[in-house]
Design a protein around this motif. Structure first.
Motif, PDB file in Angstrom:
ATOM      1  N   ALA A 294       0.818  -1.209   0.000  1.00  0.00           N
ATOM      2  CA  ALA A 294       0.000   0.000   0.000  1.00  0.00           C
ATOM      3  C   ALA A 294       0.855   1.265   0.000  1.00  0.00           C
ATOM      4  CB  ALA A 294      -0.912  -0.010   1.227  1.00  0.00           C
ATOM      5  N   LEU A 295       1.977   1.213  -0.717  1.00  0.00           N
ATOM      6  CA  LEU A 295       2.861   2.379  -0.803  1.00  0.00           C
ATOM      7  C   LEU A 295       2.190   3.503  -1.584  1.00  0.00           C
ATOM      8  CD1 LEU A 295       6.239   0.550  -1.504  1.00  0.00           C
ATOM      9  CD2 LEU A 295       5.453   1.529   0.670  1.00  0.00           C
ATOM     10  N   PRO A 296       2.608   4.747  -1.369  1.00  0.00           N
ATOM     11  CA  PRO A 296       1.996   5.871  -2.091  1.00  0.00           C
ATOM     12  C   PRO A 296       2.109   5.718  -3.599  1.00  0.00           C
ATOM     13  CG  PRO A 296       3.316   6.666  -0.256  1.00  0.00           C
ATOM     14  CD  PRO A 296       3.600   5.202  -0.377  1.00  0.00           C
ATOM     15  N   THR A 297       1.067   6.144  -4.282  1.00  0.00           N
ATOM     16  CA  THR A 297       1.045   6.104  -5.740  1.00  0.00           C
ATOM     17  C   THR A 297       1.821   7.294  -6.300  1.00  0.00           C
ATOM     18  OG1 THR A 297      -0.971   7.445  -5.863  1.00  0.00           O
ATOM     19  CG2 THR A 297      -1.239   5.033  -5.646  1.00  0.00           C
ATOM     20  N   ASP A 298       2.075   7.270  -7.592  1.00  0.00           N
ATOM     21  CA  ASP A 298       2.756   8.406  -8.241  1.00  0.00           C
ATOM     22  C   ASP A 298       1.943   9.681  -8.059  1.00  0.00           C
ATOM     23  OD1 ASP A 298       4.774   6.748  -9.044  1.00  0.00           O
ATOM     24  OD2 ASP A 298       4.022   6.478 -11.097  1.00  0.00           O
TER      25      ASP A 298
END
Length: 393
Positions: free
Chosen positions: A126-130
């Motif tokens: 669930a890492l940040p999206t671009d």
């Protein structure tokens, strides 16, 4: 009267403070203005070197093997100190110095908490999206590069730390979506609940709270009389049911309940409470959640007195779904904090919290004075880069 003091106040603080609307440069609240006045700030040093004798890259602690740099930890510590100073502004004899150990412990928990958000977001994919990264970058420089550089100066944050505090909302929201599913109707009904109650108080609420946070008890004779009255009221209610019981409950509640009244003698909360776990006295909460909708309790004894509780129906439980999910993630995070391996560096063992904060605020004050000509474009250091925390329950 019934609601408990919310927990995790320090963690909640950093959610509500934001740099978004900053206009002028002013110092964080000082633990003791007279103490700050005796300090001559050396602006040739950066704020962390002056206030804590360390560099931005020094390690404050590790969480599951991941380093927490000094600049981030001391940023969180300044939030903790500022919050404590504001809460203790009234003349109560409570000093930051006397509470330094607890403030440091709270900050270690805060640092662990935020580090785990990032770690668990990675584990859950669930890492940040671009798009989120771009939005954080835009927010960082929304007021221009000069404003951004001033923010770094007054908090002692480097570029990496600034990115962290501006992107943590994305880590949190993504982790929430990945770790906590949409609740069922049954789960919501076991979370948010509505109650009315008849309270016969056994404590003196006009007196000062005792060391354990409770009010002193009334004399035994009065308490016995309150118990007898509670038993009589309960007998009356148990003798009827259906709509008749509901009407009688309201009548007796308005006649006898001691849960706060206005100047005209009317109950302050005549429609009852809508609450979630953690809002109410533990005994009251446990008894309420054990009831079915429309069910009447027996006599429930809490730290306030004797209660007779009637559980009602929340009109729209689904409107509390977001709060439920945040509460569930908060519980997960509390478990993760307990299970984590946290090791403190020597920096924290040597740190004098009260001295650090006095020097930190003195440096900010001196910096504000030295840059008064650019005040309209400078950050307000009484506010901080936004970070998130689950809603208080």
């Amino acid at each position: 009267m019934m609601k408990k003091t919310p927990l995790a106040i320090l963690l909640a603080l950093s959610m509500i403070l934001s740099l978004a609307g900053c206009q002028s440069l002013s110092p964080n609240s000082s633990p003791d203005p007279s103490e700050q006045a005796t300090i001559t700030a050396d602006l040739t040093q950066d704020i962390l070197a002056f206030s804590a004798g360390c560099s931005q890259e020094d390690v404050a602690l590790t969480v599951n093997g991941e380093d927490v740099p000094a600049n981030l930890f001391l940023y969180w510590l300044s939030i903790s100190c500022s919050f404590f100073s504001n809460q203790s502004a009234s003349p109560s004899g409570v000093s930051l110095k006397d509470n330094a150990d607890q403030i440091l412990e709270d900050t270690v928990t805060m640092a662990t908490y935020y580090t785990l958000i990032r770690q668990k977001a990675g584990e859950y994919g669930a890492l940040p999206t671009d798009a989120q990264l771009a939005a954080a970058q835009e927010a960082m420089f929304a007021k221009g590069e000069e404003h951004y550089e001033r923010l770094k100066a007054v908090y002692g944050l480097n570029d990496e730390a600034m990115k962290y505090v501006f992107i943590i909302d994305a880590y949190y929201s993504n982790l929430l979506d990945a770790a906590v599913p949409t609740p069922t109707e049954e789960q919501l009904n076991n979370y948010v609940y509505q109650t009315k109650h008849i309270l016969l108080s056994t404590v003196d609420t006009s007196a000062q709270r005792q060391d354990d946070g409770t009010f002193p008890s009334l004399d035994q004779k009065t308490v016995a009389e309150k118990r007898a009255l509670a038993e009589d009221i309960l007998s009356q209610l148990q003798a009827v049911d259906g709509e008749e019981r509901l009407a009688l409950f309201d009548q007796l509640m308005n006649q006898y309940s001691e849960d706060g009244r206005d100047e005209d003698g009317n109950l302050a909360v005549s429609d009852g409470y809508i609450a979630v776990p953690g809002n109410m006295d533990p005994a009251y909460e446990q008894a309420s959640l054990a009831l079915k909708i429309g069910e009447l309790s027996g006599i429930v004894e809490s730290s306030y007195g004797y209660h007779i509780i009637l559980r009602g129906q929340v009109d729209d439980p689904s409107s509390h779904a977001g709060q439920y999910r945040e509460n569930q993630l908060d519980q997960l995070l509390e478990e993760w904090v307990t299970q984590s391996t946290v090791k403190r560096a020597k920096l924290l063992d040597d740190l004098d919290v009260a001295d650090y904060y006095a020097r930190f605020t003195a440096w900010q004050t001196a910096f504000a004075e030295a840059n008064s000509d650019a005040a309209s474009e400078s950050p307000d250091v009484s506010e901080t880069p936004q970070q998130t925390q689950p809603a208080e329950s």
